[in-house]
Design a protein around this motif. Sequence first.
Motif, short mmCIF file in Angstrom:
data_model
loop_
_atom_site.label_atom_id
_atom_site.label_comp_id
_atom_site.label_asym_id
_atom_site.label_seq_id
_atom_site.Cartn_x
_atom_site.Cartn_y
_atom_site.Cartn_z
N TYR A 201 0.83 -1.10 0.00
CA TYR A 201 -0.05 0.15 0.16
C TYR A 201 0.67 0.98 -0.04
O TYR A 201 0.61 2.30 -0.73
CB TYR A 201 -0.98 -0.06 1.06
N ALA A 202 2.12 1.21 0.93
CA ALA A 202 2.99 2.35 0.55
C ALA A 202 3.54 2.47 -0.53
O ALA A 202 3.93 3.45 -1.29
CB ALA A 202 3.98 2.14 1.88
N TYR A 203 3.89 1.42 -1.22
CA TYR A 203 4.53 1.45 -2.53
C TYR A 203 3.68 2.13 -3.41
O TYR A 203 4.21 2.53 -4.45
CB TYR A 203 4.65 -0.25 -2.78
N GLN A 226 7.46 -3.18 4.88
CA GLN A 226 7.92 -1.86 4.70
C GLN A 226 8.77 -1.81 3.56
O GLN A 226 9.27 -2.69 2.93
CB GLN A 226 8.87 -1.45 5.81
N VAL A 227 8.82 -0.29 3.10
CA VAL A 227 9.50 0.00 1.98
C VAL A 227 10.68 0.90 1.98
O VAL A 227 10.42 1.75 2.95
CB VAL A 227 8.52 0.33 0.63
N ASP A 228 11.61 0.80 1.40
CA ASP A 228 12.81 1.54 1.49
C ASP A 228 12.33 3.05 0.66
O ASP A 228 12.20 2.95 -0.58
CB ASP A 228 14.06 0.79 1.03
N PRO A 229 12.19 4.06 1.45
CA PRO A 229 11.86 5.39 0.63
C PRO A 229 12.73 5.73 -0.40
O PRO A 229 12.53 6.31 -1.48
CB PRO A 229 11.53 6.31 1.78
N ALA A 230 13.97 5.63 -0.40
CA ALA A 230 15.05 5.91 -1.26
C ALA A 230 15.06 5.09 -2.28
O ALA A 230 14.99 5.62 -3.79
CB ALA A 230 16.48 6.04 -0.76
N VAL A 231 14.99 3.83 -2.23
CA VAL A 231 14.82 2.97 -3.45
C VAL A 231 13.47 3.18 -4.01
O VAL A 231 13.27 2.93 -5.35
CB VAL A 231 15.22 1.42 -2.93
N VAL A 235 12.55 3.76 -7.98
CA VAL A 235 11.57 2.74 -8.91
C VAL A 235 10.63 3.76 -9.46
O VAL A 235 10.30 3.29 -10.68
CB VAL A 235 10.91 1.83 -7.71
N ILE A 236 10.06 4.55 -8.75
CA ILE A 236 8.94 5.60 -9.11
C ILE A 236 9.47 6.39 -10.37
O ILE A 236 8.93 6.53 -11.33
CB ILE A 236 8.25 6.23 -8.51
N ALA A 237 10.53 7.01 -10.10
CA ALA A 237 11.12 7.93 -11.22
C ALA A 237 11.63 7.01 -12.35
O ALA A 237 11.30 7.48 -13.39
CB ALA A 237 12.48 8.42 -10.78
N LYS A 238 11.75 5.94 -12.35
CA LYS A 238 12.22 5.18 -13.50
C LYS A 238 11.01 4.26 -14.03
O LYS A 238 11.18 3.44 -14.91
CB LYS A 238 13.49 4.15 -13.31
N GLY A 239 10.18 4.18 -13.37
CA GLY A 239 9.02 3.17 -13.73
C GLY A 239 9.42 1.80 -13.71
O GLY A 239 9.08 0.93 -14.41
N PHE A 242 7.53 -4.28 -10.53
CA PHE A 242 7.85 -4.66 -9.33
C PHE A 242 8.77 -5.68 -8.95
O PHE A 242 9.66 -5.88 -8.01
CB PHE A 242 6.43 -5.24 -8.76
N GLY A 243 8.92 -6.79 -9.89
CA GLY A 243 10.19 -7.87 -9.91
C GLY A 243 11.32 -7.16 -9.60
O GLY A 243 12.04 -7.59 -8.66
N PRO A 244 11.79 -6.43 -10.74
CA PRO A 244 13.08 -6.00 -10.55
C PRO A 244 13.38 -5.12 -9.40
O PRO A 244 14.40 -4.84 -8.65
CB PRO A 244 13.40 -5.03 -11.88
N ALA A 245 12.24 -4.24 -9.03
CA ALA A 245 12.28 -3.48 -7.88
C ALA A 245 12.69 -4.10 -6.53
O ALA A 245 13.38 -3.64 -5.71
CB ALA A 245 10.97 -2.64 -7.61
N VAL A 246 11.98 -5.32 -6.38
CA VAL A 246 12.11 -6.08 -5.33
C VAL A 246 13.89 -6.71 -5.49
O VAL A 246 14.47 -6.50 -4.17
CB VAL A 246 11.43 -7.39 -5.15
N ARG A 247 14.13 -6.96 -6.30
CA ARG A 247 15.59 -7.25 -6.45
C ARG A 247 16.70 -6.23 -6.17
O ARG A 247 17.67 -6.31 -5.78
CB ARG A 247 15.84 -7.83 -7.94
N GLN A 248 16.04 -4.97 -6.32
CA GLN A 248 16.64 -3.84 -5.92
C GLN A 248 16.77 -3.38 -4.66
O GLN A 248 17.53 -2.69 -4.20
CB GLN A 248 16.20 -2.40 -6.80
N GLY A 249 15.85 -4.20 -3.87
CA GLY A 249 15.82 -4.09 -2.44
C GLY A 249 14.79 -3.02 -2.00
O GLY A 249 14.71 -2.31 -0.68
N VAL A 250 13.60 -2.73 -2.69
CA VAL A 250 12.82 -1.97 -2.37
C VAL A 250 11.82 -2.24 -1.12
O VAL A 250 11.46 -1.46 -0.28
CB VAL A 250 11.73 -1.72 -3.55
#
Length: 307
Positions: A201-203, A226-231, A235-239, A242-250
């Motif tokens: 929901y925060a994502y 929880q989500v990491d706000p910086a990541v 994620v939002i800026a680059k679109g 979700f799968g790659p965002a998870v691998r990025q540590g979101v």
Amino acid sequence: MSATHPASPASSPRIRVGSAPDSWGVWFADDPAQTPWRRFLDEVAEAGYAWIELGPYGYLPTDPARLREETGRRGLSVSAGTVFTALHRGPAVWEDTWEQVARVAELTRAVGGRHLVVIPSFWRDDRTAELIESPELTAEQWRHLTTGTERLAREVRERFGLGIAVHPHADTHLDTEAHVERFLDATDSGLVDLCLDTGHYAYCGGDSVKLIETYGERIGYLHLKQVDPAVLADVIAKGTPFGPAVRQGVMCEPPRGVPALEPVLAAAAKLDADLFAIVEQDMYPCPPDRPLPIARRTRGFLRGCGL
């Protein structure tokens, strides 16, 4: 998000805490990148949890007697099963949907679970992140989604005695505050509950405390994340899907991210309801030795929140 809500620990015997295969990097029934199921059961018990979800059907044993034996000797009980559905596609998908829902519901009931978490299907491919549908539903598809969900809830209750909790999720058609509110306003409150996943929901820009305070009677189940706000900002800026965002540590372990869980749990504790609060930290794939230390720390953090 959390800055607008004063943090206060929740202490409620009506909120039961657990974890799920997702917190051990499990997204699929069979995948060599994932933690083996015996290790998951051993470690989730070792971390101090008493409740688990089934995860993808086929990851844990599907024979009820064997599953009861494996969980029971580790002091574990099952809170819920999980299914993905594409009910927005209309009556044409009902038979296939019911076939997979029924097998999960049957196993869930047989091992003592009381809930079925229902996640709308992704509009991206869950392995390749390729766009497979429009992110926005038409008016007709919204009608299919809401009426189909009510039908599903009715059938699951009548045939298996389980309640459904629909799970808003990133990269699905049920994601943002506007979409969640539209869905809740269009479905029968006596049939359809919500599984509030704080991280998803925060994502997607939602406020979990506001949702609980506004639609508290619809909150039937919780996923704590929880989500990491910086990541997330990247994620939002680059679109990023979700799968790659998870691998990025979101998704991150508490209390390192948002939303703050103390006010969420405090709000949930005020509801006139018995709730499961299941930790789900998306991190597929992950090294095999990573989940247990995180799970131990997270369990300790939740004890500090009164759970």
